[in-house]
Design a protein around this motif. Sequence first.
Motif, mmCIF file in Angstrom:
data_model
loop_
_atom_site.group_PDB
_atom_site.id
_atom_site.type_symbol
_atom_site.label_atom_id
_atom_site.label_comp_id
_atom_site.label_asym_id
_atom_site.label_seq_id
_atom_site.Cartn_x
_atom_site.Cartn_y
_atom_site.Cartn_z
ATOM 1 N N SER A 1 0.852 -1.194 0.000
ATOM 2 C CA SER A 1 0.000 0.000 0.000
ATOM 3 C C SER A 1 0.878 1.230 0.000
ATOM 4 C CB SER A 1 -0.898 0.018 1.242
ATOM 5 O OG SER A 1 -0.100 0.175 2.412
ATOM 6 N N ALA A 2 0.260 2.375 -0.213
ATOM 7 C CA ALA A 2 1.015 3.625 -0.130
ATOM 8 C C ALA A 2 1.599 3.799 1.260
ATOM 9 C CB ALA A 2 0.110 4.802 -0.488
ATOM 10 N N SER B 1 9.537 0.816 -6.329
ATOM 11 C CA SER B 1 8.390 1.647 -6.680
ATOM 12 C C SER B 1 8.236 1.846 -8.182
ATOM 13 C CB SER B 1 8.500 3.008 -5.988
ATOM 14 O OG SER B 1 9.710 3.661 -6.347
ATOM 15 N N SER B 2 8.901 1.020 -8.969
ATOM 16 C CA SER B 2 8.748 1.122 -10.420
ATOM 17 C C SER B 2 7.308 0.822 -10.804
ATOM 18 C CB SER B 2 9.681 0.139 -11.123
ATOM 19 O OG SER B 2 9.244 -1.194 -10.899
ATOM 20 N N ASP B 3 6.894 1.311 -11.954
ATOM 21 C CA ASP B 3 5.524 1.065 -12.403
ATOM 22 C C ASP B 3 5.252 -0.430 -12.550
ATOM 23 O OD1 ASP B 3 4.941 3.738 -12.363
ATOM 24 O OD2 ASP B 3 5.124 4.030 -14.530
ATOM 25 N N ASP B 4 6.257 -1.184 -12.987
ATOM 26 C CA ASP B 4 6.073 -2.636 -13.113
ATOM 27 C C ASP B 4 5.783 -3.270 -11.756
ATOM 28 O OD1 ASP B 4 6.352 -2.701 -15.827
ATOM 29 O OD2 ASP B 4 8.445 -3.382 -15.813
ATOM 30 N N ASP C 1 -3.183 4.958 -4.956
ATOM 31 C CA ASP C 1 -1.955 4.716 -4.192
ATOM 32 C C ASP C 1 -0.725 4.845 -5.090
ATOM 33 O OD1 ASP C 1 -3.224 4.372 -1.818
ATOM 34 O OD2 ASP C 1 -2.794 2.227 -1.609
ATOM 35 N N ALA C 2 -0.829 4.358 -6.321
ATOM 36 C CA ALA C 2 0.306 4.430 -7.245
ATOM 37 C C ALA C 2 0.695 5.874 -7.513
ATOM 38 C CB ALA C 2 -0.020 3.713 -8.547
ATOM 39 N N GLU D 1 0.396 8.342 -5.476
ATOM 40 C CA GLU D 1 1.114 8.797 -4.279
ATOM 41 C C GLU D 1 2.522 8.222 -4.237
ATOM 42 O OE1 GLU D 1 1.046 11.039 -0.608
ATOM 43 O OE2 GLU D 1 -0.106 11.025 -2.457
ATOM 44 N N VAL D 2 2.668 6.954 -4.562
ATOM 45 C CA VAL D 2 3.979 6.307 -4.520
ATOM 46 C C VAL D 2 4.934 6.926 -5.538
ATOM 47 C CG1 VAL D 2 5.207 4.133 -4.938
ATOM 48 C CG2 VAL D 2 3.110 4.147 -3.569
ATOM 49 N N ARG D 3 4.408 7.354 -6.665
ATOM 50 C CA ARG D 3 5.284 7.991 -7.661
ATOM 51 C C ARG D 3 5.880 9.286 -7.118
ATOM 52 N NH1 ARG D 3 0.804 6.340 -11.161
ATOM 53 N NH2 ARG D 3 1.443 4.409 -12.218
ATOM 54 N N LYS D 4 5.138 9.974 -6.269
ATOM 55 C CA LYS D 4 5.705 11.151 -5.604
ATOM 56 C C LYS D 4 6.812 10.737 -4.642
ATOM 57 C CE LYS D 4 1.428 13.875 -5.853
ATOM 58 N NZ LYS D 4 0.350 14.525 -5.063
ATOM 59 N N PHE D 5 6.599 9.631 -3.927
ATOM 60 C CA PHE D 5 7.646 9.125 -3.043
ATOM 61 C C PHE D 5 8.905 8.789 -3.843
ATOM 62 C CE2 PHE D 5 4.146 7.039 -0.184
ATOM 63 C CZ PHE D 5 3.728 8.293 0.240
ATOM 64 N N ARG D 6 8.682 8.165 -5.012
ATOM 65 C CA ARG D 6 9.821 7.787 -5.868
ATOM 66 C C ARG D 6 10.595 9.028 -6.306
ATOM 67 N NH1 ARG D 6 7.699 4.285 -10.366
ATOM 68 N NH2 ARG D 6 7.175 6.253 -11.397
ATOM 69 N N ALA D 7 9.874 10.094 -6.625
ATOM 70 C CA ALA D 7 10.555 11.338 -6.996
ATOM 71 C C ALA D 7 11.367 11.879 -5.826
ATOM 72 C CB ALA D 7 9.527 12.375 -7.457
ATOM 73 N N GLU D 8 10.862 11.734 -4.614
ATOM 74 C CA GLU D 8 11.620 12.184 -3.441
ATOM 75 C C GLU D 8 12.900 11.370 -3.287
ATOM 76 O OE1 GLU D 8 9.267 12.924 0.215
ATOM 77 O OE2 GLU D 8 7.511 12.610 -1.059
ATOM 78 N N ALA D 9 12.816 10.056 -3.499
ATOM 79 C CA ALA D 9 14.014 9.219 -3.415
ATOM 80 C C ALA D 9 15.020 9.612 -4.496
ATOM 81 C CB ALA D 9 13.641 7.743 -3.548
ATOM 82 N N ARG D 10 14.526 9.946 -5.668
ATOM 83 C CA ARG D 10 15.433 10.394 -6.735
ATOM 84 C C ARG D 10 16.077 11.734 -6.370
ATOM 85 N NH1 ARG D 10 12.419 9.834 -12.473
ATOM 86 N NH2 ARG D 10 14.491 10.532 -13.230
#
Length: 543
Positions: A49-50, A151-154, A165-166, A168-177
Amino acid sequence: MNCFTTKYMKTRILQLFTLVCGVSIALLSCKKLDLTPTNDLTADKVYTSAGGYKQALAKVYGAFALTGNASVGQPDIPAEIIKDEGNSDFLRLYWNLQELTTDEAVWSWQNDAGVQGLHELSWSSTNSIINGLYYRSFFQITLCNDFINQSSDDNLSKRGISESDATEVRKFRAEARFIRAYQYAVLMDIYGNPPLVTEQTEIGGKDLPKQIQRKDLFAYVESELKAIENELPAAKTNEYGRADRAAAWALLSRIYLNAQVYTGTERYTDAITYCNKITSAGYTLHNNYRELTIADNHLNKDEFIFTINYDGTSTQNYGGTTYLMHGPAGVPAEVSGSSGNWGGLRITQQFVNLFADKSGATDSRAQFYMSGQNMDVNDLYTSTDGYSSTKYRNKTRAGGPAPHQDVAKDFSDIDFPLFRLGETYLTYAEAVLRGGTGGSLTTALDYVNRLRTRAYNGSIAGNIPSSALTTDFILDERGRELWYEASRRTDLIRYNKFTTAAYLWAWKGGVKNGTAVNAKYALYPLPPTDLTANPNLRQNTGY
């Protein structure tokens, strides 16, 4: 206080996710690591989940403020650093390399691992602080790479993550980047030419990581920040302590200001462009300079863009702002809000002399402890030689105890501003003075005088005329405004005053009155262990 990386982080961070169980930061083995966790908290259980992704992201952020040893996944941090976990804190390592090597700081205890040779600018490639920062930065990069993979789309699709949720997770992924880009910017500035390890490298083939040249690493960091700009939350909309678009803009403006050093090509116009984005996003100067580095500075959302969050009960270690609170020599416990001082950090007289009035009665940025301290550093390792800092105080703006003060008063509740509006104003002014377009001298002067009006407690007595606004003035003003905020070495290099005779300070080059040193010291060496293990790497010139 520190709403993202505090209360639950200390107890959960090391349990949440142990897929990345170790790193020889350049991936010393060409074989894939066995990433099977030793407990039952597997990726399939965490990433459902997110909320699960957010918990894992907390570990990525937590690597800024938490320390560890070989048992928690940092086997390549030098053993002498591990003996005192506070020495493995990212900020303490980074701060030492940015400040102890300059006019802003000296440290009393020459037998502490890695200290001797830093201020003298005579270190070797085996220095444990230099090697420690390299490994610590790559440790956080490794956590980022793994989170980006997870957190990749796959993976989101395979795990049946809902579309809401996806998103939201893509925003998390941007933060990690963003965090990964920040750490690569640190490596670019400090070491110049490190290996490049991305999520593709982690997944990919059997080859050892390739070394990337500084100008190419600059392009990589720039491209990453631009790619995630619109994926990050809008400026001032994320939780305190987490990255948003303004954090990316601030990092871009910083690397553009230093682009000539990194790439040989100036980018001052780009620096102005990204400063303008920040100043248009609703940030304002906090009204009291001395409240920037105290225990309730989490309230400074007006000025702070991105912080490392420390909490006296939940992020206990002897690095970070605990080091900056305890470290200054001679400062009484009742002044620092701690259990006492370590007799370590002092300041050279050359830096103190940037302030006409050392008492702080005129310019509030002069926060020096002078009682029992000599102004001149006649002996580099004598704790009473050199004034001390009272800039980091573990008290609230009302003078009360820190919000999350531990009983023994050993640990700091002070957050560290990695980016704040004050730096943006000075970056803008310098970029304009150096010929960048898209700004104006009138606005540059206004920004500088806003800083000085605040410093002079609302008085315009310290304001300067346009004729006084020069690049040399900006360097001195950056010193006064940003001292002890881990930027001095980078600034002196940009002005060609770090290794040269153009500016001397006490014990630069190991000489009491200072001397020029070999230009090689503008970069730190890569760790010999990585050079031995990875034939793709070449040492920086002169080491």
